[in-house]
Design a protein around this motif. Structure first.
Motif, mmCIF file in Angstrom:
data_model
loop_
_atom_site.group_PDB
_atom_site.id
_atom_site.type_symbol
_atom_site.label_atom_id
_atom_site.label_comp_id
_atom_site.label_asym_id
_atom_site.label_seq_id
_atom_site.Cartn_x
_atom_site.Cartn_y
_atom_site.Cartn_z
ATOM 1 N N GLY A 73 0.783 -1.231 0.000
ATOM 2 C CA GLY A 73 0.000 0.000 0.000
ATOM 3 C C GLY A 73 0.815 1.281 0.000
ATOM 4 O O GLY A 73 2.001 1.302 0.307
ATOM 5 N N LEU A 74 0.115 2.347 -0.367
ATOM 6 C CA LEU A 74 0.669 3.697 -0.425
ATOM 7 C C LEU A 74 -0.213 4.626 0.394
ATOM 8 O O LEU A 74 -1.373 4.300 0.673
ATOM 9 C CB LEU A 74 0.703 4.184 -1.876
ATOM 10 C CG LEU A 74 1.732 3.538 -2.780
ATOM 11 C CD1 LEU A 74 1.482 3.908 -4.234
ATOM 12 C CD2 LEU A 74 3.138 3.944 -2.364
ATOM 13 N N PRO A 75 0.313 5.791 0.749
ATOM 14 C CA PRO A 75 -0.532 6.758 1.459
ATOM 15 C C PRO A 75 -1.758 7.134 0.618
ATOM 16 O O PRO A 75 -1.732 7.065 -0.617
ATOM 17 C CB PRO A 75 0.399 7.964 1.645
ATOM 18 C CG PRO A 75 1.780 7.393 1.580
ATOM 19 C CD PRO A 75 1.694 6.261 0.606
ATOM 20 N N GLU A 76 -2.818 7.542 1.290
ATOM 21 C CA GLU A 76 -4.051 7.943 0.624
ATOM 22 C C GLU A 76 -3.781 9.044 -0.399
ATOM 23 O O GLU A 76 -2.960 9.930 -0.179
ATOM 24 C CB GLU A 76 -5.048 8.452 1.667
ATOM 25 C CG GLU A 76 -6.396 8.785 1.093
ATOM 26 C CD GLU A 76 -7.380 9.217 2.165
ATOM 27 O OE1 GLU A 76 -8.367 9.844 1.797
ATOM 28 O OE2 GLU A 76 -7.148 8.929 3.346
ATOM 29 N N GLY A 77 -4.477 8.966 -1.520
ATOM 30 C CA GLY A 77 -4.367 10.006 -2.544
ATOM 31 C C GLY A 77 -3.229 9.813 -3.518
ATOM 32 O O GLY A 77 -2.973 10.687 -4.337
ATOM 33 N N ILE A 78 -2.543 8.677 -3.449
ATOM 34 C CA ILE A 78 -1.430 8.415 -4.359
ATOM 35 C C ILE A 78 -1.786 7.198 -5.200
ATOM 36 O O ILE A 78 -2.101 6.137 -4.675
ATOM 37 C CB ILE A 78 -0.118 8.191 -3.599
ATOM 38 C CG1 ILE A 78 0.218 9.452 -2.812
ATOM 39 C CG2 ILE A 78 1.016 7.820 -4.571
ATOM 40 C CD1 ILE A 78 1.351 9.310 -1.846
ATOM 41 N N ARG A 79 -1.752 7.391 -6.504
ATOM 42 C CA ARG A 79 -2.080 6.315 -7.436
ATOM 43 C C ARG A 79 -0.792 5.711 -7.982
ATOM 44 O O ARG A 79 0.092 6.417 -8.448
ATOM 45 C CB ARG A 79 -2.931 6.868 -8.581
ATOM 46 C CG ARG A 79 -3.373 5.803 -9.577
ATOM 47 C CD ARG A 79 -4.282 6.356 -10.649
ATOM 48 N NE ARG A 79 -3.555 7.291 -11.494
ATOM 49 C CZ ARG A 79 -3.991 8.505 -11.822
ATOM 50 N NH1 ARG A 79 -5.142 8.941 -11.369
ATOM 51 N NH2 ARG A 79 -3.282 9.282 -12.595
ATOM 52 N N LEU A 80 -0.685 4.401 -7.955
ATOM 53 C CA LEU A 80 0.482 3.667 -8.435
ATOM 54 C C LEU A 80 0.267 3.283 -9.893
ATOM 55 O O LEU A 80 -0.765 2.712 -10.243
ATOM 56 C CB LEU A 80 0.680 2.417 -7.581
ATOM 57 C CG LEU A 80 1.908 1.569 -7.848
ATOM 58 C CD1 LEU A 80 3.184 2.348 -7.582
ATOM 59 C CD2 LEU A 80 1.863 0.318 -6.988
ATOM 60 N N THR A 81 1.259 3.592 -10.738
ATOM 61 C CA THR A 81 1.177 3.289 -12.160
ATOM 62 C C THR A 81 2.476 2.666 -12.619
ATOM 63 O O THR A 81 3.555 3.202 -12.368
ATOM 64 C CB THR A 81 0.924 4.570 -12.984
ATOM 65 O OG1 THR A 81 -0.264 5.206 -12.506
ATOM 66 C CG2 THR A 81 0.773 4.262 -14.463
ATOM 67 N N GLU A 82 2.372 1.532 -13.299
ATOM 68 C CA GLU A 82 3.579 0.918 -13.844
ATOM 69 C C GLU A 82 3.816 1.441 -15.255
ATOM 70 O O GLU A 82 2.876 1.671 -16.002
ATOM 71 C CB GLU A 82 3.490 -0.604 -13.828
ATOM 72 C CG GLU A 82 2.397 -1.204 -14.667
ATOM 73 C CD GLU A 82 2.393 -2.717 -14.578
ATOM 74 O OE1 GLU A 82 3.191 -3.354 -15.284
ATOM 75 O OE2 GLU A 82 1.583 -3.239 -13.801
ATOM 76 N N HIS A 115 13.905 0.517 0.091
ATOM 77 C CA HIS A 115 13.469 1.912 0.008
ATOM 78 C C HIS A 115 11.950 2.095 -0.013
ATOM 79 O O HIS A 115 11.460 3.163 -0.390
ATOM 80 C CB HIS A 115 14.090 2.585 -1.229
ATOM 81 C CG HIS A 115 15.550 2.813 -1.096
ATOM 82 N ND1 HIS A 115 16.472 2.244 -1.941
ATOM 83 C CD2 HIS A 115 16.257 3.530 -0.196
ATOM 84 C CE1 HIS A 115 17.686 2.611 -1.582
ATOM 85 N NE2 HIS A 115 17.582 3.385 -0.509
ATOM 86 N N LEU A 116 11.201 1.101 0.409
ATOM 87 C CA LEU A 116 9.737 1.211 0.381
ATOM 88 C C LEU A 116 9.238 2.361 1.256
ATOM 89 O O LEU A 116 8.396 3.160 0.830
ATOM 90 C CB LEU A 116 9.085 -0.105 0.794
ATOM 91 C CG LEU A 116 9.401 -1.311 -0.098
ATOM 92 C CD1 LEU A 116 8.818 -2.577 0.509
ATOM 93 C CD2 LEU A 116 8.900 -1.086 -1.505
ATOM 94 N N ASP A 117 9.749 2.465 2.470
ATOM 95 C CA ASP A 117 9.319 3.548 3.366
ATOM 96 C C ASP A 117 9.782 4.909 2.852
ATOM 97 O O ASP A 117 9.062 5.903 2.985
ATOM 98 C CB ASP A 117 9.823 3.313 4.784
ATOM 99 C CG ASP A 117 9.095 2.160 5.471
ATOM 100 O OD1 ASP A 117 7.964 1.841 5.060
ATOM 101 O OD2 ASP A 117 9.677 1.576 6.410
ATOM 102 N N THR A 118 10.963 4.960 2.259
ATOM 103 C CA THR A 118 11.458 6.210 1.668
ATOM 104 C C THR A 118 10.521 6.679 0.564
ATOM 105 O O THR A 118 10.189 7.869 0.475
ATOM 106 C CB THR A 118 12.880 6.001 1.099
ATOM 107 O OG1 THR A 118 13.753 5.657 2.172
ATOM 108 C CG2 THR A 118 13.388 7.232 0.383
#
Length: 159
Positions: A73-82, A115-118
């Motif tokens: 997961g990512l913080p709210e409001g962030i869309r992941l795109t490959e 670096h996931l948390d970064t």
């Protein structure tokens, strides 16, 4: 029917034009304080090999990074795109952060597990700015030292 939406059942002549109905979706999201926050997109190069020899059937580091962020997961409001390639092959894994009316940043030399948390922290800080310009000292340390490019928004003039 014209573009204003007149003639649509349940839509009066004083209603907002139909083509503006989805503007909030295009312009951004609402944060917890009910302020408009432009949408943030995190692009990840899935073809990245991070400078390693990777067999044809092996999972590439960029694809592993995308999978890890998708699953955790990512913080709210962030869309992941490959994306297939960000042309930063010698300095991968590579990501980009972008949003409407914002500067776009490309960051490299990221590790698919270390670096996931970064990435989450940097993406959240980017999301929380109106223009994408996170002050240098407020960026995660890895982002400070591994910014590959900073690209002005299309709307910018005299930058």
């Amino acid at each position: 029917m014209d573009v204003t939406g007149r003639g649509v059942p349940g839509v009066g002549s004083d209603a907002a034009p139909r083509h503006l109905t989805f503007v909030p979706l295009l312009m951004g999201l609402k944060n917890m304080r009910d302020e408009t926050v432009p949408a943030t997109e995190l692009l990840i190069c899935t073809k990245c090999r991070r400078g390693q020899e990777v067999g044809d059937d092996a999972v590439r580091p960029g694809a592993a990074l995308h999978r890890e962020l998708s699953e955790t997961g990512l913080p709210e409001g962030i869309r992941l795109t490959e994306v297939e390639c960000l042309s930063n092959c010698s300095q991968g894994c590579t990501i980009a952060l972008r949003g409407p009316g914002r500067w776009t940043f490309v960051f490299g030399n990221l590790h698919e597990t270390n670096h996931l948390d970064t990435i989450r922290d940097g993406a959240a800080r980017y999301r929380d700015t109106p223009d994408g310009l996170v002050p240098w000292r407020e960026r995660p340390e890895h982002f400070r030292k591994n910014c590959i490019a900073r690209i002005p928004p299309m709307e910018a003039q005299n930058v």
